[in-house]
Design a protein around this motif. Structure first.
Motif, PDB file in Angstrom:
ATOM      1  N   ASP A 132       0.837  -1.201   0.000  1.00 36.89           N
ATOM      2  CA  ASP A 132       0.000   0.000   0.000  1.00 36.89           C
ATOM      3  C   ASP A 132       0.876   1.256   0.000  1.00 36.89           C
ATOM      4  O   ASP A 132       0.532   2.267   0.615  1.00 36.89           O
ATOM      5  N   LEU A 133       1.988   1.174  -0.731  1.00 43.18           N
ATOM      6  CA  LEU A 133       2.980   2.249  -0.698  1.00 43.18           C
ATOM      7  C   LEU A 133       2.395   3.572  -1.193  1.00 43.18           C
ATOM      8  O   LEU A 133       2.714   4.639  -0.656  1.00 43.18           O
ATOM      9  N   GLY A 134       1.536   3.522  -2.209  1.00 40.05           N
ATOM     10  CA  GLY A 134       0.949   4.749  -2.731  1.00 40.05           C
ATOM     11  C   GLY A 134       0.177   5.515  -1.675  1.00 40.05           C
ATOM     12  O   GLY A 134       0.280   6.749  -1.569  1.00 40.05           O
ATOM     13  N   VAL A 135      -0.600   4.795  -0.871  1.00 41.05           N
ATOM     14  CA  VAL A 135      -1.367   5.438   0.194  1.00 41.05           C
ATOM     15  C   VAL A 135      -0.432   6.015   1.248  1.00 41.05           C
ATOM     16  O   VAL A 135      -0.643   7.131   1.751  1.00 41.05           O
ATOM     17  N   LEU A 136       0.611   5.292   1.589  1.00 40.85           N
ATOM     18  CA  LEU A 136       1.572   5.783   2.584  1.00 40.85           C
ATOM     19  C   LEU A 136       2.242   7.069   2.113  1.00 40.85           C
ATOM     20  O   LEU A 136       2.414   8.023   2.885  1.00 40.85           O
ATOM     21  N   GLU A 137       2.602   7.115   0.836  1.00 39.89           N
ATOM     22  CA  GLU A 137       3.225   8.326   0.306  1.00 39.89           C
ATOM     23  C   GLU A 137       2.262   9.500   0.320  1.00 39.89           C
ATOM     24  O   GLU A 137       2.648  10.638   0.628  1.00 39.89           O
ATOM     25  N   LEU A 138       0.991   9.247   0.015  1.00 40.05           N
ATOM     26  CA  LEU A 138      -0.011  10.311   0.063  1.00 40.05           C
ATOM     27  C   LEU A 138      -0.198  10.825   1.480  1.00 40.05           C
ATOM     28  O   LEU A 138      -0.285  12.041   1.716  1.00 40.05           O
ATOM     29  N   LEU A 139      -0.258   9.912   2.440  1.00 38.64           N
ATOM     30  CA  LEU A 139      -0.421  10.318   3.834  1.00 38.64           C
ATOM     31  C   LEU A 139       0.747  11.183   4.285  1.00 38.64           C
ATOM     32  O   LEU A 139       0.560  12.224   4.928  1.00 38.64           O
ATOM     33  N   GLY A 140       1.953  10.734   3.963  1.00 42.86           N
ATOM     34  CA  GLY A 140       3.129  11.471   4.390  1.00 42.86           C
ATOM     35  C   GLY A 140       3.202  12.865   3.789  1.00 42.86           C
ATOM     36  O   GLY A 140       3.668  13.812   4.435  1.00 42.86           O
ATOM     37  N   GLY A 141       2.736  13.011   2.540  1.00 47.94           N
ATOM     38  CA  GLY A 141       2.796  14.304   1.889  1.00 47.94           C
ATOM     39  C   GLY A 141       1.649  15.229   2.228  1.00 47.94           C
ATOM     40  O   GLY A 141       1.794  16.459   2.184  1.00 47.94           O
ATOM     41  N   ALA A 142       0.497  14.657   2.568  1.00 45.71           N
ATOM     42  CA  ALA A 142      -0.698  15.479   2.764  1.00 45.71           C
ATOM     43  C   ALA A 142      -0.899  15.944   4.192  1.00 45.71           C
ATOM     44  O   ALA A 142      -1.644  16.909   4.423  1.00 45.71           O
ATOM     45  N   HIS A 143      -0.275  15.285   5.159  1.00 45.97           N
ATOM     46  CA  HIS A 143      -0.566  15.583   6.565  1.00 45.97           C
ATOM     47  C   HIS A 143       0.710  15.966   7.309  1.00 45.97           C
ATOM     48  O   HIS A 143       1.474  15.093   7.741  1.00 45.97           O
ATOM     49  N   PRO A 144       0.939  17.253   7.505  1.00 41.87           N
ATOM     50  CA  PRO A 144       2.148  17.671   8.233  1.00 41.87           C
ATOM     51  C   PRO A 144       2.151  17.248   9.695  1.00 41.87           C
ATOM     52  O   PRO A 144       3.215  17.221  10.322  1.00 41.87           O
ATOM     53  N   TRP A 145       0.996  16.908  10.235  1.00 42.94           N
ATOM     54  CA  TRP A 145       0.904  16.469  11.635  1.00 42.94           C
ATOM     55  C   TRP A 145       1.301  14.995  11.805  1.00 42.94           C
ATOM     56  O   TRP A 145       1.362  14.492  12.919  1.00 42.94           O
ATOM     57  N   LEU A 146       1.543  14.295  10.690  1.00 37.62           N
ATOM     58  CA  LEU A 146       1.878  12.865  10.738  1.00 37.62           C
ATOM     59  C   LEU A 146       3.342  12.668  10.375  1.00 37.62           C
ATOM     60  O   LEU A 146       3.782  13.021   9.276  1.00 37.62           O
TER      61      LEU A 146
END
Length: 413
Positions: free
Chosen positions: A299-313
């Protein structure tokens, strides 16, 4: 002994006597459970359809569940919570009140047959009292559910995406609203493996269209996981049991949370992070995610999206491209825990949510407790799911020495 169900004291209930009689038959558990089911199906042929075709693991589960209940006879609160949830969940099998006496008669017959001269009138009275208590609590759990709440849901498979040789992501649409909280799991079965039920985390927060995602890894020898990965296709039907589990977020998360995921345990953590993004307020989070093989990075695509979209994460990966994913995960966990321990007293530690292979969950929990004195109530995870991996006790000695893993189904919130 009294219970929260209002049950009267059971004069003949003798936990010590029951445990000693169980020790007599434990070495012959395989034969005892075969006898039990033969007796049950012979005298009640209508119940055979409630069980899977292949009974090996079901026999293991019976003895494991029986020993769990017996060992908790004196822990009334834990026993009641567990048995009420079992009774609630057993509705999906079609279990009804009238089935419980039949099961009790077959259980007593099997215990008596294999106990030999150790079986006495007092022993029988103690077992009858224990089973009466157990069955009444389970029946109360089943009857506590409103009649409008389904025992199961049929769900159409909308998408089946093969992410790796042994991993598939299923998107299903239940035929009725499915009320769940992010972090909960559902038990699934499918026509390709009838009456074989297994727990899988729901991999998303509730959606407007009511669809659910499940991340399925094929387990060697697993009838249902193999069917879900290799055979089920869009347009097919799976059946869902009611949502279970208490590994959910607080209503108003505060401070910082730590999420630790490994393998398809990412499914549960993904749902929690989706919910956290909506309810977090000013709270922040760190995600430690481990993968032993490249297939685990499904699920690497989702992980990359999460990391880029949420500065709190803050995202920290222990991926197979590195020297040793397990060692990297523990190293990152130690680094994080050391920093937190300098900032917080143990009672004020961030809440930790862990999901992944049982060994990983145990290691994380042990490391946090022993090295950083993190209180148990700060670490949240579901009970380890039991899969039939082929390692079953065969001889009397193995049945005595090999302790069977018991999946402790936690109650609904």
């Amino acid at each position: 002994m009294t219970t929260s169900t209002g049950a009267r004291p059971y004069a003949a209930l003798n936990p010590a006597l029951i445990r000693s009689s169980l020790a007599v038959v434990e070495r012959r558990a395989e034969a005892l459970t075969k006898y039990f089911y033969a007796h049950l199906f012979t005298h009640n042929p209508g119940v055979r359809a409630m069980f899977p075709e292949h009974m090996e693991e079901q026999r293991d589960r019976l003895f494991a569940a029986l020993t769990t209940a017996i060992l908790n006879l004196e822990d009334t609160d834990a026993l009641v919570d567990h048995l009420r949830t079992l009774g609630f969940d057993h509705r999906k099998f079609g279990a009804r009140t009238e089935h419980y006496p039949a099961v009790g008669r077959s259980l007593i017959a099997a215990l008596k047959f294999f106990s030999g001269s150790a079986w006495t009138p007092k022993t029988e009275a103690a077992w009858r009292a224990a089973y009466e208590l157990i069955s009444k609590i389970m029946i109360a759990g089943a009857e506590s559910v409103p009649e409008s709440e389904p025992a199961w849901w049929n769900a159409e498979v909308l998408h089946h995406e093969r992410r790796a040789e042994d991993i598939a992501v299923l998107t299903v649409r239940p035929d009725r609203p499915y009320p769940f909280a992010p972090g909960q799991y559902a038990t699934l079965t499918a026509p390709e493996a009838p009456q074989v039920w297994r727990p899988y985390s729901i991999a998303n927060a509730p959606r407007a269209d009511g669809t659910l995602d499940f991340h399925i890894r094929r387990v060697e020898g697993g009838l249902l996981s193999s069917a879900l990965v290799d055979e089920v296709a869009p347009g097919g039907i799976v059946r869902l049991g009611p949502p279970l589990g208490t590994t959910t977020l607080p209503k108003a998360p505060e401070g910082e949370l730590l999420f630790v995921a490994g393998g398809t345990g990412w499914a549960q953590i993904k749902a929690l992070i989706e919910e956290f993004a909506v309810r977090r307020g000013s709270a922040t989070a760190t995600l430690l995610i481990g993968a032993r093989t490249q297939d685990d990075v499904y699920d690497l695509g989702v992980l990359e999206l999460l990391g880029g979209a949420h500065p709190w994460l803050r995202l920290v990966g222990a991926l197979p491209a590195r020297d040793d994913a397990d060692a990297t995960l523990l190293r990152e966990l130690t680094r994080y825990a050391t920093a937190q321990s300098l900032r917080h007293a143990p009672a004020e530690w961030p809440h930790v949510y862990v999901s992944g292979p049982p060994a990983m969950v145990d290691t994380v929990e042990t490391q946090l407790a022993m090295l950083h004195r993190v209180p148990p109530d700060r670490v949240h995870h579901d009970p380890s799911a039991h899969h039939d991996t082929g390692e079953r006790p065969e001889t009397a000695a193995e049945w005595f020495l090999m302790k069977r893993q018991v999946p402790w189904i936690r109650p609904r919130p």
